[in-house]
Design a protein around this motif. Structure first.
Motif, PDB file in Angstrom:
ATOM      1  N   HIS A 204       3.110   1.445  -0.310  1.00  0.00           N
ATOM      2  CA  HIS A 204       1.946   1.569   0.573  1.00  0.00           C
ATOM      3  C   HIS A 204       0.750   2.162  -0.165  1.00  0.00           C
ATOM      4  O   HIS A 204       0.903   2.945  -1.092  1.00  0.00           O
ATOM      5  CB  HIS A 204       2.286   2.450   1.775  1.00  0.00           C
ATOM      6  N   GLU A 205      -0.437   1.788   0.275  1.00  0.00           N
ATOM      7  CA  GLU A 205      -1.665   2.421  -0.208  1.00  0.00           C
ATOM      8  C   GLU A 205      -1.880   3.665   0.637  1.00  0.00           C
ATOM      9  O   GLU A 205      -1.822   3.610   1.865  1.00  0.00           O
ATOM     10  CB  GLU A 205      -2.846   1.464  -0.047  1.00  0.00           C
ATOM     11  N   ILE A 206      -2.137   4.796  -0.011  1.00  0.00           N
ATOM     12  CA  ILE A 206      -2.204   6.071   0.697  1.00  0.00           C
ATOM     13  C   ILE A 206      -3.596   6.678   0.636  1.00  0.00           C
ATOM     14  O   ILE A 206      -4.186   6.806  -0.435  1.00  0.00           O
ATOM     15  CB  ILE A 206      -1.197   7.085   0.093  1.00  0.00           C
TER      16      ILE A 206
ATOM     17  N   GLU B 265       1.100  15.786  -0.604  1.00  0.00           N
ATOM     18  CA  GLU B 265       1.454  15.220  -1.902  1.00  0.00           C
ATOM     19  C   GLU B 265       2.828  14.561  -1.867  1.00  0.00           C
ATOM     20  O   GLU B 265       3.002  13.445  -2.367  1.00  0.00           O
ATOM     21  CB  GLU B 265       1.423  16.307  -2.977  1.00  0.00           C
TER      22      GLU B 265
ATOM     23  N   LEU C  79       5.626   7.615  -0.004  1.00  0.00           N
ATOM     24  CA  LEU C  79       5.165   6.401   0.679  1.00  0.00           C
ATOM     25  C   LEU C  79       4.455   5.458  -0.293  1.00  0.00           C
ATOM     26  O   LEU C  79       4.493   4.246  -0.126  1.00  0.00           O
ATOM     27  CB  LEU C  79       4.277   6.777   1.867  1.00  0.00           C
ATOM     28  N   GLY C  80       3.827   6.010  -1.315  1.00  0.00           N
ATOM     29  CA  GLY C  80       3.231   5.178  -2.353  1.00  0.00           C
ATOM     30  C   GLY C  80       4.286   4.431  -3.146  1.00  0.00           C
ATOM     31  O   GLY C  80       4.145   3.239  -3.434  1.00  0.00           O
ATOM     32  N   VAL C  81       5.379   5.113  -3.489  1.00  0.00           N
ATOM     33  CA  VAL C  81       6.488   4.471  -4.197  1.00  0.00           C
ATOM     34  C   VAL C  81       7.088   3.364  -3.332  1.00  0.00           C
ATOM     35  O   VAL C  81       7.540   2.341  -3.847  1.00  0.00           O
ATOM     36  CB  VAL C  81       7.562   5.518  -4.599  1.00  0.00           C
TER      37      VAL C  81
ATOM     38  N   SER D 292       2.548  11.361   0.104  1.00  0.00           N
ATOM     39  CA  SER D 292       1.748  10.390  -0.639  1.00  0.00           C
ATOM     40  C   SER D 292       2.572   9.734  -1.742  1.00  0.00           C
ATOM     41  O   SER D 292       2.527   8.513  -1.924  1.00  0.00           O
ATOM     42  CB  SER D 292       0.519  11.059  -1.253  1.00  0.00           C
ATOM     43  N   ILE D 293       3.326  10.548  -2.459  1.00  0.00           N
ATOM     44  CA  ILE D 293       4.154  10.003  -3.542  1.00  0.00           C
ATOM     45  C   ILE D 293       5.244   9.101  -2.976  1.00  0.00           C
ATOM     46  O   ILE D 293       5.407   7.951  -3.411  1.00  0.00           O
ATOM     47  CB  ILE D 293       4.753  11.137  -4.388  1.00  0.00           C
TER      48      ILE D 293
ATOM     49  N   ARG E  58      -1.776   0.136   4.538  1.00  0.00           N
ATOM     50  CA  ARG E  58      -2.643   1.277   4.206  1.00  0.00           C
ATOM     51  C   ARG E  58      -2.308   2.394   5.195  1.00  0.00           C
ATOM     52  O   ARG E  58      -2.383   2.202   6.407  1.00  0.00           O
ATOM     53  CB  ARG E  58      -4.105   0.886   4.337  1.00  0.00           C
TER      54      ARG E  58
ATOM     55  N   THR F 262      10.419   7.629   5.596  1.00  0.00           N
ATOM     56  CA  THR F 262       9.960   6.359   5.025  1.00  0.00           C
ATOM     57  C   THR F 262      10.497   5.191   5.845  1.00  0.00           C
ATOM     58  O   THR F 262       9.779   4.231   6.124  1.00  0.00           O
ATOM     59  CB  THR F 262      10.398   6.241   3.552  1.00  0.00           C
TER      60      THR F 262
ATOM     61  N   THR G 113      -5.555  10.302   2.260  1.00  0.00           N
ATOM     62  CA  THR G 113      -5.135  11.596   2.782  1.00  0.00           C
ATOM     63  C   THR G 113      -6.302  12.322   3.430  1.00  0.00           C
ATOM     64  O   THR G 113      -7.472  12.049   3.128  1.00  0.00           O
ATOM     65  CB  THR G 113      -4.547  12.506   1.681  1.00  0.00           C
TER      66      THR G 113
END
Length: 124
Positions: free
Chosen positions: A26-28, A15, A21-23, A18-19, A3, A112, A30
C-alpha cells in the motif's frame, strides 16, 4: 494497491503501521493528529484510514464524524484503532462512522489482514 492514511499521535505506531502496510503493497500517508488528517484528506484521496481514537486537539471519533458528514470523494473506509476496547467504546467508534474497530495492543498481521479485508469488500 491502495492509498492509506495512518493517523496516530504516537510516532512509533505511525512508523510501525507505515512500514507493515507499505510492505503489504500500500501507499502510505501519515498524520499525527485530527486536524492534520483532515488537511491530508482535503488534499489527497485515500482508500482507507487507520485512525487512532485518543489524540490531542481532536479525537478520532470527531475526525470520523467530520469525514462522514462531509466526505471527500471517494469516501475512505475507516479502521478505528484504540486502546479502549470496552463494548461501549467500540459502539461509539462504529457510530461515529468507523467501518471496523481494532484494539491496541494489536497483532500487525491481524491488522494488515483487517485492512485487506475491508479493501476487498469495497472492491466487490
Amino acid at each position: 494497491m491502495a492509498r492509506l492514511l495512518v493517523v496516530d499521535d504516537d510516532e512509533d505506531i505511525r512508523e510501525l503501521l507505515s512500514i507493515a502496510l507499505g510492505v503489504a503493497g500500500h501507499e502510505i500517508l501519515t498524520a499525527s493528529d485530527g486536524p492534520e488528517a483532515l488537511d491530508v484528506l482535503a488534499a489527497e484521496p485515500v482508500d482507507l484510514m487507520v485512525l487512532d481514537v485518543s489524540m490531542p486537539q481532536m479525537s478520532g471519533l470527531e475526525v470520523a464524524r467530520r469525514v462522514r458528514a462531509t466526505p471527500p470523494a471517494p469516501e475512505p473506509l475507516i479502521l478505528m484503532l484504540s486502546a479502549m476496547g470496552d463494548p461501549d467504546d467500540i459502539a461509539a467508534g462504529l457510530a461515529a462512522g468507523a467501518d471496523t474497530y481494532a484494539t491496541k495492543p494489536f497483532n500487525i498481521k491481524s491488522l494488515t489482514r483487517a485492512v485487506d479485508t475491508l479493501l476487498r469488500g469495497r472492491a466487490s
